[in-house]
Design a protein around this motif. Structure first.
Motif, short mmCIF file in Angstrom:
data_model
loop_
_atom_site.label_atom_id
_atom_site.label_comp_id
_atom_site.label_asym_id
_atom_site.label_seq_id
_atom_site.Cartn_x
_atom_site.Cartn_y
_atom_site.Cartn_z
N UNK A 7 38.41 40.68 -57.33
CA UNK A 7 36.99 40.97 -57.56
C UNK A 7 36.23 41.07 -56.24
N UNK A 8 36.52 40.16 -55.31
CA UNK A 8 35.87 40.22 -54.00
C UNK A 8 36.28 41.48 -53.26
N UNK A 9 37.53 41.87 -53.39
CA UNK A 9 38.01 43.08 -52.73
C UNK A 9 37.34 44.32 -53.32
N UNK A 10 37.21 44.37 -54.64
CA UNK A 10 36.53 45.50 -55.29
C UNK A 10 35.09 45.60 -54.82
N UNK A 11 34.42 44.46 -54.71
CA UNK A 11 33.04 44.44 -54.25
C UNK A 11 32.95 44.93 -52.80
N UNK A 12 33.88 44.49 -51.99
CA UNK A 12 33.90 44.92 -50.58
C UNK A 12 34.11 46.43 -50.48
N UNK A 13 35.10 46.96 -51.18
CA UNK A 13 35.42 48.39 -51.11
C UNK A 13 34.25 49.22 -51.63
N UNK A 18 31.17 48.67 -51.35
CA UNK A 18 30.03 48.70 -50.43
C UNK A 18 30.45 48.79 -48.96
N UNK A 19 31.70 49.03 -48.71
CA UNK A 19 32.20 49.09 -47.33
C UNK A 19 31.64 50.31 -46.60
N UNK A 20 31.40 50.16 -45.31
CA UNK A 20 30.97 51.32 -44.53
C UNK A 20 32.10 52.36 -44.46
N UNK A 21 31.71 53.60 -44.21
CA UNK A 21 32.67 54.70 -44.15
C UNK A 21 33.85 54.38 -43.24
N UNK A 22 33.59 53.90 -42.03
CA UNK A 22 34.66 53.66 -41.07
C UNK A 22 35.61 52.55 -41.52
N UNK A 23 35.13 51.60 -42.29
CA UNK A 23 36.02 50.55 -42.79
C UNK A 23 37.10 51.16 -43.68
#
Length: 135
Positions: free
Chosen positions: A42-48, A50-55
């Protein structure tokens, strides 16, 4: 015969090493939340989401390097003048990539590049078959 058998695992290992190194660099520049690093999906889904383009682009760079290196490694080790081992590596990585893209909320550009970059196994394979690179 042993070379043909070992070529695919060697290509996969070489590709995994490339992905790991590039993603670690990306995570240093764009750190995921602590929960995502510990395997919390769930934390990974949230990160992906909202992650910046370069991430996310660092992941694509890792895939591209992995495709090229795995194709080169597999073809060079198989030493049979064919792209077969490289193609098998590319298919395995492509299936894993599609699974990850289905599991995480990746944008459409990531889907397009995430699928296309695995064609670079042919570039690596072609270089291995064309040149006398010794592994």
């Amino acid at each position: 015969m042993l070379r043909k058998i070992l070529a695919v695992p060697a290509g996969l290992i070489a590709g995994i090493i490339c992905i790991t190194i590039i993603e670690k660099i990306g995570h240093q520049l764009y750190p995921p939340p602590a929960g995502a690093a510990s395997g919390d999906m769930l934390a990974m889904k949230e990160y992906v989401a909202h992650a910046p383009f370069m991430a996310l682009f660092f992941v694509i760079i890792g895939y591209a390097l992995a495709a090229f290196v795995s194709g080169l490694t597999a073809s060079k080790i198989s030493n049979n003048g064919k792209h077969t081992a490289a193609v098998i590596c590319g298919i395995v990585f492509l299936l894993i990539t599609i699974y990850m893209m289905v599991s995480l909320p990746t944008p459409i550009w990531f889907w397009i590049l995430g699928i296309l970059v695995w064609g670079l196994v042919f570039a690596g394979s072609k270089l291995a078959l064309k040149n006398k690179i010794h592994l």
